[in-house]
Design a protein around this motif. Structure first.
Motif, short mmCIF file in Angstrom:
data_model
loop_
_atom_site.label_atom_id
_atom_site.label_comp_id
_atom_site.label_asym_id
_atom_site.label_seq_id
_atom_site.Cartn_x
_atom_site.Cartn_y
_atom_site.Cartn_z
N VAL A 47 0.86 -1.18 0.00
CA VAL A 47 0.00 0.00 0.00
C VAL A 47 0.90 1.23 0.00
CG1 VAL A 47 -1.73 1.34 1.27
CG2 VAL A 47 -1.85 -1.16 1.28
N SER A 48 0.64 2.13 -0.93
CA SER A 48 1.33 3.41 -0.98
C SER A 48 0.47 4.40 -0.22
CB SER A 48 1.51 3.85 -2.43
OG SER A 48 2.03 5.16 -2.48
N HIS A 49 0.99 4.93 0.87
CA HIS A 49 0.24 5.87 1.70
C HIS A 49 0.52 7.29 1.21
CE1 HIS A 49 -0.90 2.67 4.40
NE2 HIS A 49 0.37 2.28 4.43
N GLY A 50 -0.45 7.87 0.54
CA GLY A 50 -0.31 9.22 0.03
C GLY A 50 -0.89 10.24 0.99
N ALA A 51 -0.71 11.49 0.66
CA ALA A 51 -1.20 12.57 1.52
C ALA A 51 -2.73 12.59 1.60
CB ALA A 51 -0.69 13.91 1.00
N SER A 52 -3.39 12.25 0.49
CA SER A 52 -4.85 12.33 0.47
C SER A 52 -5.54 10.98 0.28
CB SER A 52 -5.31 13.30 -0.62
OG SER A 52 -4.87 12.84 -1.88
N ALA A 53 -4.77 9.95 -0.10
CA ALA A 53 -5.37 8.63 -0.33
C ALA A 53 -4.30 7.54 -0.32
CB ALA A 53 -6.10 8.61 -1.67
N ASP A 54 -4.73 6.33 -0.10
CA ASP A 54 -3.84 5.18 -0.18
C ASP A 54 -4.07 4.48 -1.52
OD1 ASP A 54 -3.01 5.76 2.38
OD2 ASP A 54 -4.24 4.22 3.32
N HIS A 55 -3.03 3.84 -2.06
CA HIS A 55 -3.13 3.22 -3.37
C HIS A 55 -2.48 1.84 -3.36
CE1 HIS A 55 -4.34 7.10 -5.01
NE2 HIS A 55 -3.35 7.62 -4.31
N THR A 56 -3.02 0.95 -4.19
CA THR A 56 -2.40 -0.36 -4.39
C THR A 56 -1.18 -0.18 -5.29
OG1 THR A 56 -3.65 -0.83 -6.39
CG2 THR A 56 -4.66 -1.50 -4.28
N LEU A 57 -0.38 -1.22 -5.43
CA LEU A 57 0.78 -1.16 -6.31
C LEU A 57 0.34 -0.88 -7.75
CD1 LEU A 57 3.79 -1.36 -6.78
CD2 LEU A 57 3.55 -3.84 -6.93
N GLU A 58 -0.74 -1.51 -8.17
CA GLU A 58 -1.24 -1.30 -9.53
C GLU A 58 -1.63 0.16 -9.75
OE1 GLU A 58 -5.27 -2.62 -11.58
OE2 GLU A 58 -3.88 -4.31 -11.38
N GLN A 59 -2.33 0.74 -8.79
CA GLN A 59 -2.74 2.15 -8.91
C GLN A 59 -1.52 3.07 -8.87
OE1 GLN A 59 -5.24 1.99 -5.47
NE2 GLN A 59 -7.13 2.03 -6.67
N ASP A 60 -0.58 2.77 -8.00
CA ASP A 60 0.61 3.58 -7.87
C ASP A 60 1.45 3.51 -9.14
OD1 ASP A 60 2.05 5.31 -5.99
OD2 ASP A 60 3.60 3.75 -6.02
N SER A 61 1.58 2.32 -9.71
CA SER A 61 2.36 2.14 -10.93
C SER A 61 1.70 2.83 -12.12
CB SER A 61 2.54 0.66 -11.23
OG SER A 61 3.29 0.05 -10.21
N ALA A 62 0.37 2.85 -12.15
CA ALA A 62 -0.34 3.49 -13.25
C ALA A 62 -0.07 4.99 -13.30
CB ALA A 62 -1.83 3.22 -13.12
N ALA A 63 0.31 5.56 -12.18
CA ALA A 63 0.60 6.99 -12.13
C ALA A 63 1.92 7.33 -12.82
CB ALA A 63 0.63 7.48 -10.68
N THR A 64 2.76 6.33 -13.07
CA THR A 64 4.02 6.53 -13.76
C THR A 64 3.74 6.60 -15.25
OG1 THR A 64 5.16 5.27 -12.07
CG2 THR A 64 6.35 5.65 -14.09
N ARG A 65 4.12 7.69 -15.85
CA ARG A 65 3.83 7.88 -17.27
C ARG A 65 4.77 7.06 -18.15
NH1 ARG A 65 4.12 14.06 -16.03
NH2 ARG A 65 5.91 13.13 -15.07
N PRO A 66 4.25 6.43 -19.20
CA PRO A 66 5.11 5.71 -20.15
C PRO A 66 6.14 6.66 -20.74
CG PRO A 66 2.81 5.26 -20.58
CD PRO A 66 2.86 6.37 -19.55
N GLY A 67 7.35 6.22 -20.86
CA GLY A 67 8.41 7.04 -21.42
C GLY A 67 9.03 8.01 -20.44
N GLU A 68 8.59 7.98 -19.19
CA GLU A 68 9.17 8.88 -18.19
C GLU A 68 10.64 8.53 -17.99
OE1 GLU A 68 8.43 9.53 -13.57
OE2 GLU A 68 6.70 9.96 -14.83
N ARG A 69 11.45 9.55 -17.94
CA ARG A 69 12.89 9.32 -17.79
C ARG A 69 13.21 8.85 -16.38
NH1 ARG A 69 16.37 14.10 -19.92
NH2 ARG A 69 17.88 12.59 -19.26
#
Length: 75
Positions: A47-69
């Motif tokens: 679980v990724s504990h964020g400032a406003s919400a918690d996220h699963t690994l899948e949700q957290d990974s989806a926030a990473t943009r394709p092609g991000e350096r």
């Protein structure tokens, strides 16, 4: 990409397993851009504990943009 790491020493954050996991996340995922390995690194109940919400690994990974350096990490 911003990375915030906080340690709770009472939780054993400095144990060898935790240190090894932190190094893998930083060196393999962040520095090399190998985000596809996160499911190998983290446990199934991650679980990724964020400032406003918690996220699963899948949700957290989806926030990473394709092609991000990847991050530049000096050793």
């Amino acid at each position: 990409m911003a990375l915030s790491v906080s340690l709770c020493l009472g939780a054993g954050a400095d144990t060898p397993d935790n240190v090894r996991t932190a190094k893998r996340v930083l060196l393999e995922s962040m520095a090399e851009g190998r985000f596809d390995r996160l499911d190998e690194i983290y446990g199934p109940n991650f679980v990724s504990h964020g400032a406003s919400a918690d996220h699963t690994l899948e949700q957290d990974s989806a926030a990473t943009r394709p092609g991000e350096r990847p991050c530049r990490i000096s050793r």
